[in-house]
Design a protein around this motif. Sequence first.
Motif, PDB file in Angstrom:
ATOM      1  N   ASP A  64      -5.620   1.840  45.519  1.00 13.72           N
ATOM      2  CA  ASP A  64      -6.764   1.792  44.599  1.00 13.72           C
ATOM      3  C   ASP A  64      -8.081   1.563  45.346  1.00 13.72           C
ATOM      4  N   TYR A 106       1.607   4.974  44.813  1.00 13.35           N
ATOM      5  CA  TYR A 106       1.129   5.342  43.473  1.00 13.35           C
ATOM      6  C   TYR A 106      -0.134   6.170  43.666  1.00 13.35           C
ATOM      7  N   ALA A 107      -0.012   7.459  43.431  1.00  8.34           N
ATOM      8  CA  ALA A 107      -1.123   8.368  43.713  1.00  8.34           C
ATOM      9  C   ALA A 107      -1.858   8.794  42.449  1.00  8.34           C
ATOM     10  N   PHE A 108      -1.138   8.834  41.319  1.00  6.10           N
ATOM     11  CA  PHE A 108      -1.768   9.325  40.087  1.00  6.10           C
ATOM     12  C   PHE A 108      -0.946   8.828  38.902  1.00  6.10           C
ATOM     13  N   ASN A 120      -4.333   8.456  34.375  1.00  4.17           N
ATOM     14  CA  ASN A 120      -5.384   9.103  35.166  1.00  4.17           C
ATOM     15  C   ASN A 120      -5.712  10.522  34.676  1.00  4.17           C
ATOM     16  N   ARG A 152      -9.161  11.044  33.078  1.00  6.69           N
ATOM     17  CA  ARG A 152     -10.416  11.025  33.851  1.00  6.69           C
ATOM     18  C   ARG A 152     -11.171  12.349  33.670  1.00  6.69           C
ATOM     19  N   ARG A 164      -1.425  -4.093  46.341  1.00  2.67           N
ATOM     20  CA  ARG A 164      -2.498  -3.375  45.653  1.00  2.67           C
ATOM     21  C   ARG A 164      -3.800  -3.595  46.393  1.00  2.67           C
ATOM     22  N   ARG A 205      -3.852  -6.401  38.998  1.00  5.40           N
ATOM     23  CA  ARG A 205      -2.990  -5.988  37.889  1.00  5.40           C
ATOM     24  C   ARG A 205      -2.010  -4.926  38.364  1.00  5.40           C
ATOM     25  N   SER A 252      -1.165  -2.102  36.388  1.00  8.50           N
ATOM     26  CA  SER A 252      -1.563  -0.766  35.908  1.00  8.50           C
ATOM     27  C   SER A 252      -0.393   0.197  35.699  1.00  8.50           C
TER      28      SER A 252
HETATM   29  C1  IPE Z   1      -3.808   2.718  39.323  1.00  5.51           C
HETATM   30  O1  IPE Z   1      -5.171   2.704  39.565  1.00  5.51           O
HETATM   31  C2  IPE Z   1      -3.252   4.084  39.545  1.00  5.51           C
HETATM   32  C3  IPE Z   1      -3.304   4.562  40.915  1.00  5.51           C
HETATM   33  C4  IPE Z   1      -3.731   3.934  41.968  1.00  5.51           C
HETATM   34  C5  IPE Z   1      -2.773   5.876  41.106  1.00  5.51           C
HETATM   35  P1  IPE Z   1      -6.248   2.862  38.383  1.00  5.51           P
HETATM   36  O2  IPE Z   1      -7.567   2.818  39.052  1.00  5.51           O
HETATM   37  O3  IPE Z   1      -5.941   4.024  37.554  1.00  5.51           O
HETATM   38  O4  IPE Z   1      -5.983   1.545  37.532  1.00  5.51           O
HETATM   39  P2  IPE Z   1      -6.939   0.718  36.565  1.00  5.51           P
HETATM   40  O5  IPE Z   1      -7.521   1.677  35.597  1.00  5.51           O
HETATM   41  O6  IPE Z   1      -8.003   0.095  37.423  1.00  5.51           O
HETATM   42  O7  IPE Z   1      -6.058  -0.321  35.962  1.00  5.51           O
END
Ligand code: IPE
Length: 252
Positions: A22, A64-66, A70, A73, A190, A196, A198
């Motif tokens: 992230d 976790y790439a997507f 997501n 977006r 993370r 969190r 997510s």
């Molecule tokens: C989590 O990150 C998903 C990925 C890293 C692929 P997000 O950026 O989508 O999560 P939130 O919205 O901050 O919880």
Amino acid sequence: MSQLLEKIDKNSLPRHIAIIMDGNGRWATEKGEDRLFGHFHGVESVRDIVEGAAELGIEYLTLYAFSTENWERPEYEVVGLMELLVSTIRKEVESLNKNNIRLHVIGDMNMLPGYAKKELDEALEITKANSGLNLIMALSYSGRWELLNAVKNIAYEVKQGKLSVDSIDQDTLQRFLCTSAFPDPELMIRTSGEYRISNFLLYQLAYAELYFTTVRWPDFRKENLYEAIIDYQGRERRFGKTSEQMEKPVSQ
Ligand code: IPE
Ligand code: IPE
Ligand code: MG
């Protein structure tokens, strides 16, 4: 860097590390650049971390790439990410193969555009005989999607008479998850200073050690991975028991 590497106990490595990559967007925005610039640089971190994990002898690395969320977006970002995914796989598949890395994907592949799915399927096929690091890309993935899917498929089997309700246990559920072939992660990292989950691996993270860092994903490198592993190795995993119960018997 090597000092950190030396601090790692090679005999108690996590078998499976999962990472929520992230902070790409903020990394770019802070530099006055477009969010996609952050995603492009995030690929360099992926390369470095995959290499670092393979060098250490980690067996499973889930990235976790997507997420399923997501997809919401702005379209230009989603399209940019899909194109980046395809071009990255095309570029990297040879080096994955050379390094004996086997690619896996978890997530709702039906959501991916056809050209991305095709590229992924080819990469899965090309690397399927490799026996080194298992690199698991979570794409269009979410824990709730996965659990819902598992419940539905279990229900079908019950309906077809292949499974009896009374025989359903944790192993059954585990079998219906998209991670059924992998052990649960012992360590979840993370980046970017968000604290969190997510919707990531909701079931599998039950007893994972969680490690959060404020480093944005495009800045995350092997040394940061080493720091996380060292931190993990300093923890006591009790699985509901007491500290005394966890103490190993003194060997003579
Ligand atoms: C989590 O990150 C998903 C990925 C890293 C692929 P997000 O950026 O989508 O999560 P939130 O919205 O901050 O919880
Ligand atoms: C993670 O970085 C990558 C994806 C979710 C695809 P973000 O794009 O979520 O970056 P931030 O969290 O907005 O900084
Ligand atoms: Mg984010």
